[in-house]
Design a protein around this motif. Structure first.
Motif, PDB file in Angstrom:
ATOM      1  N   GLN A   1       0.306   7.600   0.200  1.00  0.00           N
ATOM      2  CA  GLN A   1       1.120   7.845   1.392  1.00  0.00           C
ATOM      3  C   GLN A   1       1.751   9.244   1.305  1.00  0.00           C
ATOM      4  O   GLN A   1       1.746   9.985   2.257  1.00  0.00           O
TER       5      GLN A   1
ATOM      6  N   THR B   1       0.681  -1.185   2.087  1.00  0.00           N
ATOM      7  CA  THR B   1       0.584  -0.409   0.843  1.00  0.00           C
ATOM      8  C   THR B   1       0.403  -1.341  -0.348  1.00  0.00           C
ATOM      9  O   THR B   1      -0.405  -1.077  -1.239  1.00  0.00           O
TER      10      THR B   1
ATOM     11  N   ASP C   1      -3.772   5.795   2.236  1.00  0.00           N
ATOM     12  CA  ASP C   1      -2.520   5.196   2.713  1.00  0.00           C
ATOM     13  C   ASP C   1      -1.821   6.151   3.675  1.00  0.00           C
ATOM     14  O   ASP C   1      -1.197   7.116   3.244  1.00  0.00           O
TER      15      ASP C   1
END
Ligand SMILES: Nc1ncnc2c1ncn2[C@@H]1O[C@H](COP(=O)(O)OP(=O)(O)OP(=O)(O)O)[C@@H](O)[C@H]1O
Ligand SMILES: [Mg+2]
Length: 377
Positions: free
Chosen positions: A86, A47, A162
């Motif tokens: 994410q 990340t 992500d």
């Protein structure tokens, strides 16, 4: 074939948080239209690398070059990059159409143009007819596709993703993998994708970047990474592997457990200690006297397409995947074709992975836990 131009270049990227080095001298080139995946265990810096490319985090050292221009210090909106985070957040108070249209409205795009682009985008993610739906009424996979459409509608040349499929169940995840890959190929956008799922990385990517502890371990095609892992970490992380100590006696001849095996690797030093990788599916189960080595089966588990056999040979537990099903306690022989033996240089990861004794210990531990659990209830 002409090589595509480089769209993203990371040069000597380093960053530390709270005195801890998180990324260390990262170097990477990504080409136009490529599907690149960062793969590595939790906390390895995937990340962080993505955020550095997107402009959300500034590196301590090194250069981020996008489309030939140094982008150090440039904020995210000045980069030709869109990101699906994410934890992608849709706007709960907006319907599907308005979620996708959001970025275009912010950029004051003409409303006819918005209508046209959002409609086309919803069609390409298979959500035509969902325009008026509220996002909370959608399934996880549908929400995911809205997030993808919202990022793609801005025509990014590069899309950062992500772990976009992390929250989905296995079946939906597989469907979305195919859909994402199709969208990427149709639109010719460069995808920089993050996952810690090795199968996902292998099946979707043109290029896989394997990371561990803030450093790139290997960059290559999925086939390279699987068939020619650079070190024991990569061999262990990608698929199942037996990783053994060996000594390269000469070109195409490696010794393990006192037995000489023909192999196809050349260019190592005479008598150089090496790590040897053998994939469980490449080992043939034979009669004990016909095997290159023989040992006792310590466990066997049915896995659907094959049995997973653990066999104890000179105190090393090998994993074999086979359609044969010997019984626990049987003595079996193993035979390994020369092309299925892969030799690696010794590395800092030597001796850390690839013996399935840890695997059987873990299994026993899990077994114990279950019994304790039952006692308590
Ligand atoms: N802003 C921050 N401040 C302090 N430490 C941070 C910060 N961001 C990341 N880290 C640390 O840097 C390391 C790498 O984090 P990163 O989020 O890049 O990992 P990751 O590979 O994406 O992991 P995961 O698969 O769990 O998402 C971790 O140890 C994390 O705790
Ligand atoms: Mg992460």
């Amino acid at each position: 074939m002409k090589e595509k131009k480089i769209v993203v270049e990371l040069k000597n990227i380093g960053i530390s948080f709270d005195g801890e080095q998180i990324l260390d001298d990262l170097n990477l080139e990504i080409r136009d239209g490529e599907f690149v995946t960062f793969l590595g265990p939790s906390g390895c810096g995937k990340t962080t690398t993505l955020r550095i490319i997107g402009g959300f985090t500034q590196p301590d050292t090194g250069e981020v070059i996008i489309d030939g221009k140094n982008m150090n210090g440039a904020p995210p909106y000045k980069r030709q990059v869109n990101t699906i985070f994410q934890r992608y957040a849709l706007f709960p108070h907006l319907n599907v159409f308005e979620n996708v249209a959001f970025g275009l409205r912010v950029n004051k795009v003409d409303s006819k143009e918005i209508e046209k682009r959002v409609t086309a985008m919803l069609e390409s993610v298979n959500l035509s007819g969902f325009e008026k739906r509220q996002v909370h009424s959608l399934s996880g996979g549908q929400q995911q596709r809205v997030a993808i459409a919202r990022a793609l509608v801005n025509n990014p040349t590069i899309l950062l993703l992500d772990e976009p499929l992390g929250a989905l169940d296995l079946k939906l995840r597989k469907d979305m993998q195919n859909e994402l890959k199709n969208i990427q190929q149709q639109l010719g956008i460069t995808f920089i994708f993050v996952t810690h799922d090795q199968e996902e990385a292998l099946s979707m990517s043109d290029t896989v970047v394997v990371m561990n502890e803030g450093r790139i371990q290997q960059i290559g095609t999925p086939e390279d990474i699987y068939n020619e892992p650079k070190n024991a970490f990569v061999a262990d992380f990608i698929g199942e592997s037996n990783i053994l100590d060996g000594i390269m006696r000469e070109d195409r001849l490696v010794e393990m457990f006192g037995h000489k095996f023909d192999c196809v690797d050349i260019g190592f030093g005479k008598n150089e200690p090496v790590d040897v990788v053998v994939r469980p599916e490449d080992i043939d189960v034979v009669e004990p006297e016909k095997g290159q080595l023989s040992g006792t089966v310590s466990s066997i588990t049915f896995k659907g397409v094959h049995y997973e056999i653990i066999v104890d040979i000179n105190d090393f537990k090998w994993m074999i995947q086979s359609t044969d099903s010997p019984a626990v306690g049987d003595v079996i022989g193993i035979s390994i074709p020369p092309q299925d033996i892969h030799i690696m240089k010794k590395s800092e990861y030597s001796g850390m992975f690839g013996d399935y004794s840890t695997f059987s210990d873990e299994m026993e531990l899990i077994g114990d836990t279950e019994i304790t659990g039952e006692d308590e209830t």
